[in-house]
Design an enzyme around this catalytic site. Structure first.
Site, PDB file in Angstrom:
ATOM      1  CD  GLU A 298      16.267 102.879   1.796  1.00  0.00           C
ATOM      2  OE1 GLU A 298      17.495 102.685   1.958  1.00  0.00           O
ATOM      3  OE2 GLU A 298      15.619 103.713   2.426  1.00  0.00           O
TER       4      GLU A 298
ATOM      5  CE  LYS B 223       7.271  96.972  13.675  1.00  0.00           C
ATOM      6  NZ  LYS B 223       8.094  97.757  14.691  1.00  0.00           N
TER       7      LYS B 223
ATOM      8  CB  THR C 123      22.268  95.487   6.201  1.00  0.00           C
ATOM      9  OG1 THR C 123      22.361  96.646   5.360  1.00  0.00           O
ATOM     10  CG2 THR C 123      22.651  94.262   5.393  1.00  0.00           C
ATOM     11  CD  GLU C 124      23.299  94.963  10.738  1.00  0.00           C
ATOM     12  OE1 GLU C 124      24.516  95.201  10.609  1.00  0.00           O
ATOM     13  OE2 GLU C 124      22.408  95.814  10.511  1.00  0.00           O
TER      14      GLU C 124
ATOM     15  CD  GLU D 239      23.715 102.521   7.640  1.00  0.00           C
ATOM     16  OE1 GLU D 239      23.086 103.360   6.961  1.00  0.00           O
ATOM     17  OE2 GLU D 239      23.281 101.386   7.884  1.00  0.00           O
TER      18      GLU D 239
ATOM     19  CB  CYS E 199      19.525 105.021   4.442  1.00  0.00           C
ATOM     20  SG  CYS E 199      18.352 105.809   3.330  1.00  0.00           S
TER      21      CYS E 199
END
Length: 504
Positions: free
Chosen positions: A274, A199, A254-255, A405, A308
């Site tokens: 990741e 996806k 991360t969310e 971030e 990232c």
């Protein structure tokens, strides 16, 4: 202030093959066929440099995910893929790499139009890297093996282990480096013998779809690689939670990573993540300062900071702080902003309007908290999603711009005075993330000692954001679970089975 020369960007810059690709209907790849979404709906694909629609893609949903997972299961358990010799899998992966190389200019332009990156980045780095991921993984196809194990059971035994594919793999990728990220996930999974449902990010689906076309041309059997485009709330959520999926590999925020973990709980599928980062860069007074200045700037401004591992926390020794921060600010003030297809563009747009809002919000929050912008403000006359490179000084560890971030071209410059490695490591580790770090020094003692103390998956010395298919990649803490690339990247798609035969 230097402005881009927009006169050089016109339709003649786009390869006719790319124009033809953009005009085609973009469907879902399921079981070796291009099919419409079950809903019949599609969504627009935007050029972030102009905010204009360049194509549309099928809006896949739960029903489409069901069909794709079923196709992957058939290919895994009863199809050609499960019976294919490892050397044949290797040849197919190598053939796909060769096809990407043949169509490299197409991919470079598709990435630039879809993501916004300067075409030099795509042409010189990301597209060749995609080829290398398939070639590297191809070499592992014939090298996956188990061990004979001496056991201490009574009697005589022949015991050994087998390394077998984990099964049907769901792969959900981010929008910042679409083609390379798809390659670094698909290649090891196929090398291990798994089948895949990919996806791509809804912001950047095009290079994955072109890759799917070449995968069929290369000869991948039906169902081995399935591609379902659509948004995360529908296609992505359905894929992560699907009971027919054995493993999820996700790259993104991360969310969303937390949501992936929750979705995987139903059948306890394996998960690799990741995620984000807030990577520190340290410049010591003995460093090659011109190289360190250029390297620190590239660490945060490359790909508009949408990396990232971007070096967003810049720690500079007080003896060289003024020189280094002035050098980075000068680069920020001179970078040429523009459309990625324009000759000379050094920094493109952010990927979306929401990303612009996010990054500008962090910059404003930093200023309100006392940070100072140290470089000249950059503007562009293009109508896309641009935010200029920003160097913030007078930042403190408690500011949100330092702790969270941003995923944009914003760097926080700070001083350090203590050359004691343990104290510096505390600053490096003062974050919930643990993805990467950069160290600029000529002192091998400092480099080795600090590298061993940093809580991160990768540490670069006198470089930044240098990746190779043979080097494992991943993070600690909120930067993720597991590793991609290298031997660990193959192992992530394998299970170990023990076989014990009682001989008497």
């Amino acid at each position: 202030m230097q402005q881009p020369d927009n006169s050089r960007r016109d339709a003649t810059l786009v390869d006719p093959r790319v124009k033809d690709f953009l005009r085609r209907p973009h469907r879902l790849l399921i079981d070796g066929q291009w099919v419409n979404a079950d809903s019949g709906e599609s969504f627009p694909v935007i050029d972030p440099a102009t905010a204009g629609i360049i194509a549309s893609a099928a809006a896949g949903g739960k029903r489409d995910i069901d069909l794709a997972v079923s196709a992957a299961r058939r290919a895994l358990e009863g199809g050609v893929w499960s019976r294919l010799a490892p050397s044949e899998r290797a040849r197919l992966l190598w053939r796909l790499a060769d096809l990407i190389a043949v169509h490299a200019e197409e991919f470079a332009q598709i990435e630039t139009l879809d993501n916004g990156m300067p075409i030099a980045f795509a042409r010189d780095f990301f597209v060749p890297a995609a080829c290398e991921h398939f070639r590297y993984a191809a070499g592992w196809c014939t090298k996956v093996s188990g061990d004979t194990v001496p056991v201490s059971l009574p009697g005589e035994w022949h015991a050994y282990t087998r390394r077998e594919p984990v099964g049907v793999v769901a792969q959900i990728v981010a929008w910042n480096v679409p083609l390379m990220m798809a390659a670094m996930k698909i290649a090891p999974a196929l090398a291990a013998g798994c089948t895949v449902v990919l996806k791509p990010a809804e912001e950047t689906p095009l290079s994955a779809l072109r890759l799917g076309e070449l995968a069929l041309e290369a000869g991948l059997p039906p169902g081995v690689l399935n591609i379902v485009t659509g948004d995360g709330g529908n296609a992505g959520a359905a894929l992560a939670a699907h009971p027919g999926v054995d493993k999820v590999s996700f790259t993104g925020s991360t969310e969303v990573g937390r949501l992936i973990v929750k979705a995987s709980a139903g059948n306890l599928k394996k998960v690799s993540l990741e995620l984000g980062g807030k990577s520190p860069v340290f410049v010591f007074p003995d460093a090659d300062l011109p190289a360190a200045i250029a390297g620190a700037a590239n660490a945060i401004f490359f790909n508009s900071g949408q990396v990232c591992a971007a070096g967003s926390r810049l720690y500079i020794h007080e003896r060289v702080y003024d020189e280094v921060v002035a050098g980075v600010a000068a680069i920020a003030s001179q970078l040429r902003l523009g459309h990625g297809l324009d000759a000379g563009t050094e920094m493109g747009p952010l990927v979306s309007a929401s990303q612009v809002e996010r990054v500008k919000g962090y910059i404003l929050a930093g200023i309100l908290a006392g940070a100072r912008v140290l470089n000249e403000e950059r503007r562009t006359e293009l109508g896309g999603y641009f935010v200029g490179p920003t160097v913030l000084g007078s930042t403190t560890p408690d500011m949100t711009v330092v702790r969270e971030e941003i995923f944009g071209p914003v760097v926080c410059a700070m001083r350090f005075s203590d050359e004691e490695v343990d104290a510096i490591a505390v600053q490096a580790n003062d974050t919930c993330y643990g993805l990467a770090a950069g160290i600029w020094t000529k002192d091998l003692n400092i480099a080795h000692r600090l590298a061993s103390r940093i809580r991160g998956g990768t540490v670069w010395v006198n470089s930044h954001s240098v990746l190779d298919p043979a080097l494992p990649w991943g993070g600690l803490k909120l930067s993720g679970w597991g590793r991609e690339m290298g031997r660990e990247g193959i192992d992530a798609y394998l299970e170990t089975k023990s076989v014990a035969i009682h001989l008497g």
